[in-house]
Design an enzyme around this catalytic site. Structure first.
Site, PDB file in Angstrom:
ATOM      1  N   HIS A  50     -22.114 154.981 -98.099  1.00  0.00           N
ATOM      2  CA  HIS A  50     -21.863 153.548 -98.181  1.00  0.00           C
ATOM      3  C   HIS A  50     -22.046 152.906 -96.810  1.00  0.00           C
ATOM      4  O   HIS A  50     -22.187 153.601 -95.799  1.00  0.00           O
ATOM      5  CB  HIS A  50     -20.455 153.263 -98.728  1.00  0.00           C
TER       6      HIS A  50
HETATM    7  P1  TYD Z   1     -13.798 156.976-100.240  1.00  0.00           P
HETATM    8  O1  TYD Z   1     -14.220 155.652 -99.720  1.00  0.00           O
HETATM    9  O2  TYD Z   1     -14.433 157.461-101.509  1.00  0.00           O
HETATM   10  O3  TYD Z   1     -14.004 158.083 -99.127  1.00  0.00           O
HETATM   11  P2  TYD Z   1     -15.353 158.453 -98.294  1.00  0.00           P
HETATM   12  O4  TYD Z   1     -15.614 157.281 -97.392  1.00  0.00           O
HETATM   13  O5  TYD Z   1     -14.997 159.671 -97.534  1.00  0.00           O
HETATM   14  O6  TYD Z   1     -16.448 158.648 -99.258  1.00  0.00           O
HETATM   15  O7  TYD Z   1     -12.224 156.957-100.414  1.00  0.00           O
HETATM   16  C1  TYD Z   1     -11.520 157.963-101.142  1.00  0.00           C
HETATM   17  C2  TYD Z   1     -10.284 157.338-101.785  1.00  0.00           C
HETATM   18  O8  TYD Z   1      -9.354 156.896-100.812  1.00  0.00           O
HETATM   19  C3  TYD Z   1     -10.625 156.158-102.672  1.00  0.00           C
HETATM   20  O9  TYD Z   1      -9.809 156.236-103.833  1.00  0.00           O
HETATM   21  C4  TYD Z   1     -10.178 154.962-101.842  1.00  0.00           C
HETATM   22  C5  TYD Z   1      -9.061 155.523-100.985  1.00  0.00           C
HETATM   23  N1  TYD Z   1      -8.944 154.888 -99.660  1.00  0.00           N
HETATM   24  C6  TYD Z   1      -7.851 154.129 -99.350  1.00  0.00           C
HETATM   25  O10 TYD Z   1      -6.938 153.934-100.188  1.00  0.00           O
HETATM   26  N2  TYD Z   1      -7.730 153.615 -98.098  1.00  0.00           N
HETATM   27  C7  TYD Z   1      -8.679 153.796 -97.158  1.00  0.00           C
HETATM   28  O11 TYD Z   1      -8.539 153.302 -96.021  1.00  0.00           O
HETATM   29  C8  TYD Z   1      -9.849 154.574 -97.487  1.00  0.00           C
HETATM   30  C9  TYD Z   1     -10.937 154.813 -96.490  1.00  0.00           C
HETATM   31  C10 TYD Z   1      -9.942 155.115 -98.755  1.00  0.00           C
END
Ligand code: TYD
Length: 137
Positions: A50
């Protein structure tokens, strides 16, 4: 690459061990609003995929190692983070992918904004369109 910078952190070590401090303006080039860390990652399972229109982040592999692929829509670079003494700054409109996490890897992320799932650009084609079209599409 514009909006990407590998920052060397100063470690304060003595015979008790090492310590690194992160401070706004000192070695974190934005207002710190949020800190999270990724751990218990699975071998062969990548993350990220992303970009963010208005978010800046600093990634520090505080334990173990991992690779970060960054992409500004025109060029791509891969950074291996394998020391707590380096931080990878990722600015706005950079597509990122994290992979090759070592066992026990802990990737800490310092962010300039609170979490907002609406702010994510998760579609690579849309990202490319936004980069090329000035972000208004
Ligand atoms: P995600 O964005 O999928 O992680 P990555 O960037 O590693 O692909 O986030 C994983 C989960 O954590 C998703 O359910 C959203 C949650 N999350 C939060 O609640 N707060 C945050 O600051 C972040 C980065 C993720």
């Amino acid at each position: 690459m514009k909006n990407i910078e590998l920052i060397e952190l100063i470690s304060h070590g003595d015979n008790r061990g090492s310590l690194i401090a992160l401070e706004k303006e000192h070695n974190v080039p934005f207002d710190i609003k949020r800190v999270y860390y990724i751990y218990d990652t699975k071998r062969g399972v990548p993350r990220g995929f992303h970009a963010h229109q208005d978010l800046e982040q600093l990634l520090i592999c505080v334990s173990g190692s991992c690779k970060i692929k960054v992409d500004n829509g025109k060029e791509q670079e891969v950074y291996e983070l394998n020391t707590p003494e380096q931080a990878l700054y990722i600015g706005k409109m950079i597509w990122r992918e994290m992979y090759d996490f070592s066992q026990g890897c802990v990737l800490m992320v310092i962010a300039s904004q609170y979490y907002d799932s609406e702010e994510y650009i998760r579609d690579y084609d849309k990202f490319i369109e936004m980069v090329n079209g000035g972000g208004n599409s």
